[in-house]
Design a protein around this motif. Structure first.
Motif, PDB file in Angstrom:
ATOM      1  N   LYS A  43       0.821  -1.200  -0.204  1.00  0.00           N
ATOM      2  CA  LYS A  43      -0.346  -0.149   0.120  1.00  0.00           C
ATOM      3  C   LYS A  43       0.656   1.471  -0.084  1.00  0.00           C
ATOM      4  CE  LYS A  43      -3.428  -2.150   2.915  1.00  0.00           C
ATOM      5  NZ  LYS A  43      -3.541  -3.254   1.942  1.00  0.00           N
ATOM      6  N   VAL A  44       0.364   2.369  -0.498  1.00  0.00           N
ATOM      7  CA  VAL A  44       0.696   3.450  -0.448  1.00  0.00           C
ATOM      8  C   VAL A  44      -0.215   4.635   0.019  1.00  0.00           C
ATOM      9  CG1 VAL A  44       2.909   3.344  -1.711  1.00  0.00           C
ATOM     10  CG2 VAL A  44       0.969   4.189  -2.815  1.00  0.00           C
ATOM     11  N   ARG A  45      -0.032   5.635   0.514  1.00  0.00           N
ATOM     12  CA  ARG A  45      -1.101   6.861   0.564  1.00  0.00           C
ATOM     13  C   ARG A  45      -0.677   8.050   0.181  1.00  0.00           C
ATOM     14  NH1 ARG A  45      -1.450   9.521   6.827  1.00  0.00           N
ATOM     15  NH2 ARG A  45       0.293  10.824   5.609  1.00  0.00           N
ATOM     16  N   PHE A  46      -1.701   8.427  -0.468  1.00  0.00           N
ATOM     17  CA  PHE A  46      -1.702   9.929  -1.217  1.00  0.00           C
ATOM     18  C   PHE A  46      -2.581  10.904  -0.285  1.00  0.00           C
ATOM     19  CE2 PHE A  46      -0.965   6.801  -4.632  1.00  0.00           C
ATOM     20  CZ  PHE A  46      -0.277   7.625  -5.401  1.00  0.00           C
ATOM     21  N   CYS A  47      -2.270  12.178   0.034  1.00  0.00           N
ATOM     22  CA  CYS A  47      -2.696  13.171   0.608  1.00  0.00           C
ATOM     23  C   CYS A  47      -3.316  14.143  -0.381  1.00  0.00           C
ATOM     24  CB  CYS A  47      -1.787  13.977   1.536  1.00  0.00           C
ATOM     25  SG  CYS A  47      -1.142  12.577   3.002  1.00  0.00           S
ATOM     26  N   PHE A  48      -4.527  14.637   0.112  1.00  0.00           N
ATOM     27  CA  PHE A  48      -5.082  15.673  -1.091  1.00  0.00           C
ATOM     28  C   PHE A  48      -5.524  16.799  -0.644  1.00  0.00           C
ATOM     29  CE2 PHE A  48      -8.458  12.596   0.625  1.00  0.00           C
ATOM     30  CZ  PHE A  48      -9.221  13.503   1.065  1.00  0.00           C
ATOM     31  N   PRO A  49      -4.891  17.390   0.667  1.00  0.00           N
ATOM     32  CA  PRO A  49      -5.122  18.904   0.994  1.00  0.00           C
ATOM     33  C   PRO A  49      -4.030  19.620   0.358  1.00  0.00           C
ATOM     34  CG  PRO A  49      -4.023  17.747   2.842  1.00  0.00           C
ATOM     35  CD  PRO A  49      -4.227  16.602   1.846  1.00  0.00           C
ATOM     36  N   LYS A  50      -4.385  19.832  -1.002  1.00  0.00           N
ATOM     37  CA  LYS A  50      -3.404  20.502  -2.094  1.00  0.00           C
ATOM     38  C   LYS A  50      -4.398  21.538  -2.912  1.00  0.00           C
ATOM     39  CE  LYS A  50      -0.300  17.512  -1.110  1.00  0.00           C
ATOM     40  NZ  LYS A  50       0.922  17.725  -0.246  1.00  0.00           N
ATOM     41  N   ARG A  51      -3.617  22.263  -3.421  1.00  0.00           N
ATOM     42  CA  ARG A  51      -4.562  23.025  -4.445  1.00  0.00           C
ATOM     43  C   ARG A  51      -5.140  22.309  -5.637  1.00  0.00           C
ATOM     44  NH1 ARG A  51       0.499  26.296  -5.412  1.00  0.00           N
ATOM     45  NH2 ARG A  51      -0.028  25.896  -7.602  1.00  0.00           N
ATOM     46  N   ILE A  52      -6.107  22.718  -6.280  1.00  0.00           N
ATOM     47  CA  ILE A  52      -6.664  21.999  -7.308  1.00  0.00           C
ATOM     48  C   ILE A  52      -5.673  21.787  -8.516  1.00  0.00           C
ATOM     49  CG2 ILE A  52      -7.941  23.852  -8.529  1.00  0.00           C
ATOM     50  CD1 ILE A  52      -9.191  20.213  -7.794  1.00  0.00           C
ATOM     51  N   GLU A  53      -4.825  22.686  -8.783  1.00  0.00           N
ATOM     52  CA  GLU A  53      -4.086  22.874 -10.021  1.00  0.00           C
ATOM     53  C   GLU A  53      -2.850  21.769  -9.706  1.00  0.00           C
ATOM     54  OE1 GLU A  53      -5.838  26.696  -9.344  1.00  0.00           O
ATOM     55  OE2 GLU A  53      -4.595  25.662  -8.194  1.00  0.00           O
ATOM     56  N   THR A  54      -2.413  21.702  -8.561  1.00  0.00           N
ATOM     57  CA  THR A  54      -1.389  20.575  -8.015  1.00  0.00           C
ATOM     58  C   THR A  54      -2.088  19.309  -8.223  1.00  0.00           C
ATOM     59  OG1 THR A  54      -0.687  22.090  -6.150  1.00  0.00           O
ATOM     60  CG2 THR A  54       0.070  19.841  -5.971  1.00  0.00           C
ATOM     61  N   LEU A  55      -3.338  19.047  -7.767  1.00  0.00           N
ATOM     62  CA  LEU A  55      -3.775  17.765  -7.994  1.00  0.00           C
ATOM     63  C   LEU A  55      -3.805  17.411  -9.444  1.00  0.00           C
ATOM     64  CD1 LEU A  55      -6.405  17.711  -4.996  1.00  0.00           C
ATOM     65  CD2 LEU A  55      -4.169  16.400  -5.173  1.00  0.00           C
ATOM     66  N   LYS A  56      -4.358  18.274 -10.316  1.00  0.00           N
ATOM     67  CA  LYS A  56      -4.497  18.121 -11.668  1.00  0.00           C
ATOM     68  C   LYS A  56      -3.113  17.655 -12.272  1.00  0.00           C
ATOM     69  CE  LYS A  56      -8.892  20.649 -12.404  1.00  0.00           C
ATOM     70  NZ  LYS A  56      -9.493  21.795 -12.956  1.00  0.00           N
ATOM     71  N   GLU A  57      -2.197  18.529 -11.901  1.00  0.00           N
ATOM     72  CA  GLU A  57      -0.767  18.264 -12.503  1.00  0.00           C
ATOM     73  C   GLU A  57      -0.321  16.778 -11.989  1.00  0.00           C
ATOM     74  OE1 GLU A  57       2.738  18.054 -14.431  1.00  0.00           O
ATOM     75  OE2 GLU A  57       0.996  19.478 -14.774  1.00  0.00           O
ATOM     76  N   ALA A  58      -0.560  16.210 -10.930  1.00  0.00           N
ATOM     77  CA  ALA A  58      -0.301  14.999 -10.276  1.00  0.00           C
ATOM     78  C   ALA A  58      -1.074  14.095 -11.130  1.00  0.00           C
ATOM     79  CB  ALA A  58      -0.584  14.769  -8.746  1.00  0.00           C
ATOM     80  N   ALA A  59      -2.247  14.366 -11.257  1.00  0.00           N
ATOM     81  CA  ALA A  59      -3.411  13.315 -12.194  1.00  0.00           C
ATOM     82  C   ALA A  59      -2.498  13.420 -13.761  1.00  0.00           C
ATOM     83  CB  ALA A  59      -4.557  13.915 -12.409  1.00  0.00           C
ATOM     84  N   ASN A  60      -2.005  14.185 -14.287  1.00  0.00           N
ATOM     85  CA  ASN A  60      -1.587  14.144 -15.438  1.00  0.00           C
ATOM     86  C   ASN A  60      -0.396  13.470 -15.424  1.00  0.00           C
ATOM     87  OD1 ASN A  60      -3.336  15.752 -17.022  1.00  0.00           O
ATOM     88  ND2 ASN A  60      -2.120  17.718 -16.540  1.00  0.00           N
ATOM     89  N   ARG A  61       0.603  13.442 -14.242  1.00  0.00           N
ATOM     90  CA  ARG A  61       1.855  12.503 -14.207  1.00  0.00           C
ATOM     91  C   ARG A  61       1.600  11.101 -13.993  1.00  0.00           C
ATOM     92  NH1 ARG A  61       5.953  16.554 -10.752  1.00  0.00           N
ATOM     93  NH2 ARG A  61       5.733  18.202 -12.199  1.00  0.00           N
ATOM     94  N   LEU A  62       0.472  10.887 -13.252  1.00  0.00           N
ATOM     95  CA  LEU A  62       0.084   9.646 -12.947  1.00  0.00           C
ATOM     96  C   LEU A  62      -0.347   8.781 -14.189  1.00  0.00           C
ATOM     97  CD1 LEU A  62      -1.813   9.866  -9.585  1.00  0.00           C
ATOM     98  CD2 LEU A  62       0.384   8.956  -9.897  1.00  0.00           C
ATOM     99  N   LYS A  63      -0.798   9.512 -15.183  1.00  0.00           N
ATOM    100  CA  LYS A  63      -1.080   8.644 -16.395  1.00  0.00           C
ATOM    101  C   LYS A  63      -0.004   7.847 -16.959  1.00  0.00           C
ATOM    102  CE  LYS A  63      -4.969  11.954 -17.392  1.00  0.00           C
ATOM    103  NZ  LYS A  63      -5.312  12.935 -18.386  1.00  0.00           N
ATOM    104  N   THR A  64       1.292   8.435 -16.623  1.00  0.00           N
ATOM    105  CA  THR A  64       2.376   7.663 -17.322  1.00  0.00           C
ATOM    106  C   THR A  64       2.693   6.268 -16.691  1.00  0.00           C
ATOM    107  OG1 THR A  64       4.079   8.637 -15.641  1.00  0.00           O
ATOM    108  CG2 THR A  64       3.450  10.045 -17.714  1.00  0.00           C
ATOM    109  N   LEU A  65       2.130   6.005 -15.481  1.00  0.00           N
ATOM    110  CA  LEU A  65       2.109   4.568 -14.700  1.00  0.00           C
ATOM    111  C   LEU A  65       1.343   3.641 -15.975  1.00  0.00           C
ATOM    112  CD1 LEU A  65       1.369   5.444 -10.978  1.00  0.00           C
ATOM    113  CD2 LEU A  65       3.360   4.636 -12.006  1.00  0.00           C
ATOM    114  N   ASN A  66       2.109   2.405 -15.592  1.00  0.00           N
ATOM    115  CA  ASN A  66       1.598   1.263 -16.244  1.00  0.00           C
ATOM    116  C   ASN A  66       1.293   0.110 -15.482  1.00  0.00           C
ATOM    117  OD1 ASN A  66       1.766   2.363 -19.109  1.00  0.00           O
ATOM    118  ND2 ASN A  66       3.860   1.963 -18.894  1.00  0.00           N
ATOM    119  N   THR A  67       0.272  -0.508 -15.595  1.00  0.00           N
ATOM    120  CA  THR A  67      -0.006  -1.661 -14.709  1.00  0.00           C
ATOM    121  C   THR A  67       0.640  -2.802 -15.282  1.00  0.00           C
ATOM    122  OG1 THR A  67      -2.289  -1.882 -15.666  1.00  0.00           O
ATOM    123  CG2 THR A  67      -2.099  -0.845 -13.446  1.00  0.00           C
ATOM    124  N   VAL A  68       0.801  -3.986 -14.451  1.00  0.00           N
ATOM    125  CA  VAL A  68       1.230  -5.246 -15.085  1.00  0.00           C
ATOM    126  C   VAL A  68       0.283  -5.792 -15.806  1.00  0.00           C
ATOM    127  CG1 VAL A  68       2.277  -7.606 -14.618  1.00  0.00           C
ATOM    128  CG2 VAL A  68       3.042  -5.327 -13.331  1.00  0.00           C
TER     129      VAL A  68
END
Length: 94
Positions: free
Chosen positions: A69-94
Motif C-alpha cells: 500500500k501507499v498513501r496519497f494526501c489531497f489537501p492541495k491546490r486543485i492545480e497541484t492535484l490536476k498536475e499529479a493526475a497528468n503525471r500519474l497517467k504515465t504509470l503502467n499496470t502489469v
C-alpha cells in the motif's frame, strides 16, 4: 470535492482505492504495478513520475502488513492535484 479529483486520477491510473469519508488521504493498493514493495514503488513515483506518496508500511505494526500500500494526501491546490493526475497517467499496470 478535492478528494474526488485525486480519487478519479488514481482510479484512472490503475489504482484500487477505498474512498475515504473523513480523512485527508487515500490509501491505495500498488499490487497491479508489479513492484516488490511499497518503498520501491514510492521511490519510483518520486524519481520517475514526479509524485510523492508515503509507503504504507510506515502506518502498520508489523510493517509487512502495509507492504502493498501507499498513501496519497489531497489537501492541495486543485492545480497541484490536476498536475499529479497528468503525471500519474504515465504509470503502467502489469
Amino acid at each position: 470535492m478535492i478528494r474526488d479529483v485525486l480519487a478519479g486520477a488514481l482510479e484512472e491510473a490503475g489504482f484500487k482505492i477505498d474512498l475515504p469519508k473523513g480523512a485527508y488521504s487515500i490509501m491505495t493498493d500498488v499490487g497491479p504495478f508489479g513492484f516488490s514493495d511499497d518503498v520501491a514503488f514510492a521511490r519510483h513515483l518520486v524519481e520517475e513520475v514526479g509524485v510523492t506518496t508515503v509507503p504504507g508500511s510506515s502506518f502498520y505494526s508489523p510493517p509487512f502488513l502495509g507492504a502493498t500500500k501507499v498513501r496519497f494526501c489531497f489537501p492541495k491546490r486543485i492545480e497541484t492535484l490536476k498536475e499529479a493526475a497528468n503525471r500519474l497517467k504515465t504509470l503502467n499496470t502489469v
